[in-house]
Motif scaffolding. Sequence first.
Motif: not given
Length: 223
Positions: A160-169
């Motif tokens: 795994n290199l990344e598992f990132n969650l972001y929310a719309y601004a």
Amino acid sequence: MEKTKIRNNYIETETFQEIGFFGDVKKEQWPNFVQAVQNNIRYSRREARNISFSLYQPEDGRLQPIWFERFKDKAGHNYHKEQGYFKNAISVIQQSLKGEARSISLLLVDRLRAITAKAADYPNNSRHVIVLFDVKPGKRAAFIDAMAAAASFSRGAHGNLEFNLYAYADDPNKFVLIEGWQTVADHEVQLKQDHIKRLNSALEGLFASNRMETRWIVKDISQ
């Protein structure tokens, strides 16, 4: 003014992150487009306020690239846009696209803080998955809970290199997930794990639209 939060008795500046979709690139312009964006990425990564910057292309070969960038703050991104290599890239991009690029400004998710992506040993062999989620009103907390429960397993998985969650601004019920894996095989093994089965079960009924229609399997062409 930069967005700040008080965390553990100190003020934390909200990092700046953006995902963008270039749309279709003219076939004859593809080599020039890639070279210009890669040059911009190479120099951008050297900027003191840059966290990461990547360019992706769908694995099926479509000339529909996606970019993702993170900076320590909005000021860092503003500085980036003043640089000559950025302006040169924009000039080439404008000549290369069939339509208009679109971008989405993103915020961190408190329950699932983003970690800096690891670099792939062999970027050409890596796999990345990008998914846009449109969560039903009232289901936001359940969605974040489900993603947070899966994140620790995925982040600790082999390759795994990344598992990132972001929310719309601009919309708290919309999210972007970015996964990265050293190899295609690492990702395919991940899909068979029990925590992914539990995640898929927990996500049932949470979405206002079909997430599979806004899912891209891509390769890293940043360099």
